[in-house]
Design a protein around this motif. Structure first.
Motif, PDB file in Angstrom:
ATOM      1  N   PHE A 110       0.834  -1.212   0.000  1.00  0.00           N
ATOM      2  CA  PHE A 110       0.000   0.000   0.000  1.00  0.00           C
ATOM      3  C   PHE A 110       0.868   1.262   0.000  1.00  0.00           C
ATOM      4  N   LYS A 111       1.905   1.247   0.811  1.00  0.00           N
ATOM      5  CA  LYS A 111       2.771   2.418   0.935  1.00  0.00           C
ATOM      6  C   LYS A 111       3.481   2.718  -0.373  1.00  0.00           C
ATOM      7  N   LYS A 125       0.368   3.338  -3.537  1.00  0.00           N
ATOM      8  CA  LYS A 125      -0.551   4.469  -3.402  1.00  0.00           C
ATOM      9  C   LYS A 125      -1.816   4.287  -4.252  1.00  0.00           C
ATOM     10  N   VAL A 140      -9.617   0.331  -3.930  1.00  0.00           N
ATOM     11  CA  VAL A 140      -9.283  -1.059  -3.618  1.00  0.00           C
ATOM     12  C   VAL A 140     -10.544  -1.904  -3.710  1.00  0.00           C
ATOM     13  N   GLY A 190      -4.242  -0.781   5.459  1.00  0.00           N
ATOM     14  CA  GLY A 190      -3.603  -0.232   4.276  1.00  0.00           C
ATOM     15  C   GLY A 190      -4.374   0.946   3.708  1.00  0.00           C
ATOM     16  N   CYS A 191      -5.694   0.805   3.657  1.00  0.00           N
ATOM     17  CA  CYS A 191      -6.547   1.890   3.152  1.00  0.00           C
ATOM     18  C   CYS A 191      -6.486   3.100   4.073  1.00  0.00           C
ATOM     19  N   ASN A 214      -3.123   5.166   3.830  1.00  0.00           N
ATOM     20  CA  ASN A 214      -2.632   5.583   2.515  1.00  0.00           C
ATOM     21  C   ASN A 214      -3.674   6.311   1.676  1.00  0.00           C
ATOM     22  N   VAL A 245      -6.723   5.908   0.688  1.00  0.00           N
ATOM     23  CA  VAL A 245      -7.525   5.251  -0.343  1.00  0.00           C
ATOM     24  C   VAL A 245      -8.903   5.902  -0.397  1.00  0.00           C
TER      25      VAL A 245
END
Length: 341
Positions: free
Chosen positions: A72-73, A76, A80, A113-114, A117, A119
């Motif tokens: 994720f990092k 970008k 998702v 992750g979302c 970052n 999302v």
């Protein structure tokens, strides 16, 4: 857009990635390529994606916390779609821990992750299985679903609750999609249509559970994918009329939505078998059996919310859908009539 599709070598993920690529999106496909079913089928699906310039494949398990965080990092992603999961109701009776690893821990990693970052929108696969012991038909996203009858269903309900929490705490727009009995070309070998086709062409009996008194809202893969794309494009928003005094399970005061994607016309199992027999030109030898633990006798999707919000209603007939599946199956497995390789 730059989109992460997890479960990209899976049935729905493969078709979704193809659709997104065709319209010009950049797709990173993630899959752990596990052996829950024939890996060669997953590899064959994947081979149709890896030659596309806007596609990149990452082999990774959702439960790999650091790996997912790093992905994720680095990438970008703007949006998702989480389709990776340990699937199957009956398998959850014998391998329960795999559902916690993939469907709970894995989904947790996706949410994190979302969150970290930026999302824009997370769309994730839920399931009609969440309706469990509910008997009011058709199943509505506005109904309470607190009585699952399999661990698989419980894990999908947990995903919906986890998503709501992240929508509430961090403002992450999330949309959960309850899929109803997906079928079609490139389908899963553990699903009834695939199992029946293989057995009939091999001259073997098919197992008909609940003595054929099952009804399923069979939904063709192209309809599923169209629903996914339309909901992906419509970022979840808060429902301004939501009230904690009379809470609506399908919406929220935060950017959180749930939709059924089903054909809205359940088909009796025996009619499905008859349609398959007609498409194959072969009769099935039927082994009539009782209902299996974790199964529900009927599914039927209320799709009013989907129609109202994104203007789409699945409509592919079982006759057209099965004909397309049989055509693909014969070509893919190079069947000579009545014999299997």
């Amino acid at each position: 857009m730059k989109v992460l599709v997890t479960g990209a070598a899976g049935f729905i993920g493969f078709h979704l990635a193809k659709k997104l690529l065709a319209r010009g999106d950049e797709v990173v496909g993630l899959d752990n390529m596990n052996d829950y079913y024939d890996v060669s089928l997953k590899q064959a699906r994947l081979s149709q994606l890896t030659d596309k310039p806007n596609f990149r494949f990452v082999k990774m398990d959702l439960a790999d916390r650091q790996g997912i965080a790093d992905l994720f990092k680095t990438e970008k992603f703007e949006r998702v779609v989480n389709l990776a999961a340990q699937a199957g109701v009956r398998y959850s009776l014998t391998n329960p821990h795999s559902y916690i690893d993939s469907n709970i821990q894995g989904f947790m990693n996706i949410l994190e992750g979302c969150r970290h970052n930026e999302v824009e929108h997370l769309v994730y696969a839920s399931s009609s299985s969440v309706y469990g012991a509910n008997t009011a038909m058709p199943f509505s996203v506005h109904d309470n679903v607190d009585h699952p009858v399999s661990l698989y269903a419980a894990s999908k309900k947990a995903n919906e609750l986890m998503a709501h929490t992240y929508s509430h705490l961090y403002g992450l727009p999330t949309t959960g999609l309850r899929f109803f009995t997906v079928y079609g070309p490139w389908g899963r070998p553990d699903m009834a249509l695939f199992l029946f086709t293989k057995a009939i062409l091999a001259g073997e009996p098919i197992q008909v559970f609940n003595y054929g008194k099952m009804k399923r809202d069979f939904t063709y893969i192209d309809d599923i994918v169209e629903g996914v794309v339309r909901t992906l494009d419509k970022v979840a928003e808060p429902n301004p009329e939501w009230s904690g005094a009379t809470p609506d399970p399908g919406t929220a005061a935060v950017p959180y939505r749930l939709y059924n994607i089903g054909n809205n016309q359940p088909v009796e199992l025996m009619r499905m078998i008859e349609t398959l027999e007609s498409a194959l030109g072969e009769k099935a030898e039927k082994q009539m059996l009782p209902i299996q633990p974790g199964d529900v006798p009927e599914t039927y999707a209320d799709v009013d919310a989907l129609v109202g919000d994104v203007g789409f209603k699945p409509a592919t007939s079982i006759e057209d859908g099965i004909a397309s599946f049989v055509k693909w199956y014969r070509e893919f497995y190079r069947f000579l009539k009545g014999s299997a390789r």
